[in-house]
Structure formats: C-alpha cells, structure tokens
Scaffold this active site. Structure first.
Site, PDB file in Angstrom:
ATOM      1  N   GLY A  72       0.799  -1.217   0.000  1.00  0.00           N
ATOM      2  CA  GLY A  72       0.000   0.000   0.000  1.00  0.00           C
ATOM      3  C   GLY A  72       0.830   1.263   0.000  1.00  0.00           C
ATOM      4  O   GLY A  72       0.283   2.374  -0.081  1.00  0.00           O
ATOM      5  N   GLU A  73       2.137   1.127   0.120  1.00  0.00           N
ATOM      6  CA  GLU A  73       3.000   2.314   0.161  1.00  0.00           C
ATOM      7  C   GLU A  73       3.928   2.312  -1.063  1.00  0.00           C
ATOM      8  O   GLU A  73       3.518   2.659  -2.153  1.00  0.00           O
ATOM      9  CB  GLU A  73       3.751   2.376   1.497  1.00  0.00           C
TER      10      GLU A  73
END
Lengths: 330, 330
Positions: free
Chosen positions: B122-123
C-alpha cells in the site's frame, strides 16, 4: 581544416584531427545573465510546493525531479489519482534554451508552460484560482510575493513568472564535452571523440546542434522510416492545425541525456543504445554498427554537466484558512 | 522555586515567574553525536530515491517531505497506485528520539522502520529483493556502498542502516523555546510563556515532555472521553495482542507541530486549535477557553526549530541492467 591547423600551430597548441574548432555545431552553455534572484528563491519554493496540486502531493519537482536529471525517468508521468500521462516528461534542465515548451511547442516560453500542469486535470489537477487561494492564505508567501513583485495582489502571472525565473537557472554547464570545446583536449577520451565524429558525420547534428544540442527545431519523428509510436500524441499539428506538422515534435536536448531516460516523446526507448540505433534508422536511414552505436553513446555521456546545486527549500506552512488538499475525492 | 531564585540572584540574572528551571519537563534537543557521515550521505540519496518503490515515483521523501516538516501534510498518505493509507504519516524530524517507530511502535528503531514502507504493497509496493536488484545495477551506488560498508554485497540491512543514519541527523534544535530553556528570556513572548504555563499546569506535559515533547510513551487516545476515530487503526494492541492496549498510540512529538498538520493518528484534526481543544477534552477532561487554547497554540509554535539544511542530493543514473519502474501494471 587547413586554416585551423595553421592558426593553432601559430598559437603553439597541439593539433589533433579532432581539434577544437570555432565551427563546431555544438556550443558551450553560456552563463545565465540578468537573473532576478528574489524571483528565483520564490520560484524554487513554488517549484517544490505540492500545494499547487489538488492532492497536495504533486509538485513541479515530482515529474521534473532535480535529483534525477530534471525528469521522472518514467515512460509517461503519473498524474492526479495515478492517471497515466500521454507523453514523456521532458527535462527541465536547460529548457530555457528551447525554442518553445512542451513536445509540441504549444507554450512559447517557460512562463507560459508553468501554468499548464497546475490546471491540467491529468497532472496536478488544481486550477489557477485554487492555487492562488492557497498561496494567498499563507502569510509568508504573501509577504515574499509583495517583496519580490512590489504589490499585494498575487495572480498566476507572478506565480509562473517566479517559477520560470527559477527554471532559467537550471542550466548545466561544464560537461566534459564543454570542457573539450573550451580547449581542454584531455577532457574527453579519443573513444568519445570518435563518437562525436560519427555524430557529426552521420547527420545527427543536423537536428541536435547549438547550445542545447537540440531544442531549437521541430522535426518529424520517422523521416526515412515510419515510427510506430505508443500513445496518441500528434505533435506540432495539434498547435498549427497543419497536416504537414503531424508527428513533428520538438527535437529534445541531448544535454544530460545519460540522466533523462527513457527516450522519445513516448518514452519507448529505454536505453541510449536503443535510442541511437532507432534514430539512425528512422531519421537518417543508416544502420549503425554495434561499435558505432557504442561510440556515439560514449560521446553522448560526455554531455552531462553540472547538476543543480542548491539547498532543499523549506516551504511556509499552511494556515487554518488554507484550502485543504483533496487527494481522494475525485 | 526558592532555591532557583537564590542561585539566579547570585548570578545576577533577572528573575521572572517563568524563569528557566533545570526542572522544566521539556528539555532542549541535544546535539547529535557519533554520526557516520559517509552513511549519512548515502542514506540521504536513498531517502530521496523513488527507485526504491515499484512505480519509480515514491520515495521516503514523498510522505516524509523534508521541505514540509518531515510529513506530507495529508490526513493519510498516498501510496502506490494512489491507494489511501490507513494512518497519518508521522514526521521524520526528531524521530530518532522516539521510544519506538510507527504509531503503534511495531518497529524498535529507525533502521527497523525504514524497510517497512519499501515492501508495503500500500505504500512503495516494492520488495527488498527488487530494491536491492535496483541498487546493485547502479555502479555508482555499488561503489558507494562498498566504500561506506567495506564489502561488496548490498543487502536491505545496509540500505536501512544508511537511511536510519541520515534520519538521525534530522533533529531540529534551536527553536525559540529551546533558546528560552537555554536562558534567553526574550526568545519567547510573555503570551507564549503563559501558554507554556497552561500546558504544564493542565497536565499536557504528563505525556508531552522530554527532548521531543512526546514520543516517549504510548497512551490511550480518549482517556476521559472516547475518541471517534476515522479508520481502523487499533494501536499498540496490534503489536502486543493485549486488549488493554487497544487505541493506545505513541504520543507524537510536538516539535515543529506548526508544520506537521493535520494532527492525530487519523489526521482528523486540521488545525492546532482543534487539536488542543480535543486533547483537553478527551485526555484531560478539561474544556479550554478560546483564550487558553490560543495561548497554548502560541506556545506550541515556539517549538519550531532549525529545519534540515542540505543540498538537494543528486541520484546516480540507472543503467540498461536496472529493473524498470512499473507504475501502471498493477
């Protein structure tokens, strides 16, 4: 050649077949003059300020990254909401030397260019009104604009003027090739020099010449052989409306080309080797040998100059009155 | 108080009711010692290098922006493919002073933290293997790692060590409040000092104390009154597995808090005024008056120290062997 040999000998210089000539088609990068330093400092902050985008996440530096040759090193850029851009982000380095801005030249100069991405829904996705509202809400910016421009009202005109003034400082002098042009015959190797000879003799210099080694004309992509472009960019015809200008793009600068990969307006050439090979075939009708290509690539890498060298700017903080970034609502 | 008055008078200093005391609950930021400068310079490059992400677009500096108080000034961060992060990005400034890293303390130190976002889907959405492959393909990096660490093999261990060493330099000494602590009674105003008195007397210092004015304990968000959090972050219990640790978060540093908006682990407090008001009610069971809140906010703004001050790093270019960024394939 005779004339140069004579005058060089008269000056007591060592003469080689690659001696420096006043007639070289590539010129050294000239020092930048008449810069407004206060505008530069303000413009530098704005260039790094993601609050000029709707999301609060994308700044000029996101896609024209001054740590990476003034580009994003992506085929096409990432815009608001991770939209895929239609074209390769050209380097901001030495862009003041371009005859016009954007691949299709639709902006006359850096000032005209700077307002584009801010309001482009596929890029920073803000609007000039919103960007000005953000700036006006930040007292430190308001004071600096007043100091720099002498009046209270901030408009997109002052914003783009300051950004453009900063960008004018982003020239990259002092490359090994410039040192050679200035007379230091040891600045580049014989091998690199042989690449330069090929670059000249094969016709590359017809388009890649002058201070920026490009940037000073529009040329059709695929002169001899048609180019199968990715994407829908039609080039200069989008600006002129003339069918003859289809697939004509601004010739990119080759300054710092080692850093500005991938290449071409669609970013489809991943390496310099690939780019040189394709240019030879498509533009010159010439198939360079592996050895020739390698020599030209070696020459091209001598065009990497002094990179921007400044302190990371500190941005003035937002206030309670500052419009909030909207990264996720669209 | 008596003892201090006596000794101060003996030293010929002017004594006020807010005189500097060795017993202040907030301490000045100490100079950073035993720094490995070569690791710092390498770590600085890695911190700014978006090639540690899958897209080639997101670097450590994207969400912990050193032009903006070491944060992204967004409620929650933007990750790969414009994913919305689950939590507010804490500032990297003075993060070496934290008792642990991340809001829930799941990383013991900066080195352990640095590897997280690189491999978080997610990053930055890369993997440690891919990040190392990228670095190993870049001769300038390989040489620098060898010079810094003394051996040929680059692993995630050296990468996170270098990033952490750089981050250790990101302290912000010399705030007006530190100057006051050091004895310059004119460094902050009487109004700001009255805010500090309120901050001490109301109990804020119970959690926000020490060198970082926080960062040294986990506390429940909503002690007196329950907090209606946005998002699903459960806090320390995610690490300890203990139900008693639910909604316990690391107390954030208040250093540079003027720059690190918005506030709380969910970023829901947009202004310092809102944050102070909510903290008073939720943690202390106290409704500050408008005047009291304003004074505390004025005090908090004296905690802004010297911001990071260094040249924008230049990144070594990729080579033909470098794995290509993959911004759009997921």
């Amino acid at each position: 050649m005779k004339k140069h040999v004579t005058s060089s000998v008269a000056l007591g210089l060592v003469v080689t077949s690659f001696m420096v000539s006043a007639n070289e088609p590539i010129e050294t990068i000239k020092p930048v003059k008449e810069i407004n330093l206060a505008q530069v400092e303000l413009g530098k902050k704005l260039y790094f300020d993601p609050r000029l985008s709707k999301s609060g996440f994308i700044s000029c530096n996101s896609c024209h990254n001054l740590s990476m040759g003034g580009t994003d090193n992506l085929k096409t850029s990432i815009g608001h909401n991770w939209q895929q851009g239609p074209i390769n982000a050209p380097t901001v380095l030495n862009s003041s030397l371009n005859l016009a801005q954007f691949w299709d030249g639709r902006a006359a100069d850096l000032k005209a260019q700077a307002g584009g991405p801010i309001a482009n829904p596929g890029e920073m996705a803000s609007s000039h009104t919103l960007a000005i509202d953000v700036i006006q809400s930040i007292p430190q910016y308001v004071r600096e604009f007043k100091q720099v421009f002498g009046h209270d009202k901030v408009s997109i005109d002052e914003v783009t003027q300051a950004i453009a003034e900063f960008e004018k400082t982003l020239v990259t002098p002092n490359s090994p090739f410039d040192q050679w042009l200035m007379g230091d015959k040891d600045a580049i190797t014989e091998y690199e020099l042989s690449g330069y000879a090929l670059f000249k003799n094969s016709g590359c210099v017809a388009c890649h010449n002058g201070e920026a080694v490009g940037g000073n004309s529009f040329q059709k992509m695929g002169v001899v052989e048609a180019y199968q472009a990715k994407g829908n960019a039609e080039g200069l015809s989008a600006v002129t409306g003339k069918d003859a200008d289809r697939f004509k793009f601004k010739v990119p600068t080759l300054r710092n080309v080692e850093l500005t990969y991938p290449y071409f307006h669609d970013g489809e050439a991943e390496s310099l080797t690939e780019a040189v090979d394709l240019m030879g075939r498509l533009q010159l009708g010439r198939k360079f040998s592996e050895d020739e290509t390698a020599r030209i690539v070696a020459f091209l890498k001598t065009l990497t100059g002094d990179q921007p060298n400044f302190q990371l700017p500190q941005l003035p903080p937002s206030t309670d009155a500052t419009p909030k970034p909207q990264p996720f609502d669209s």
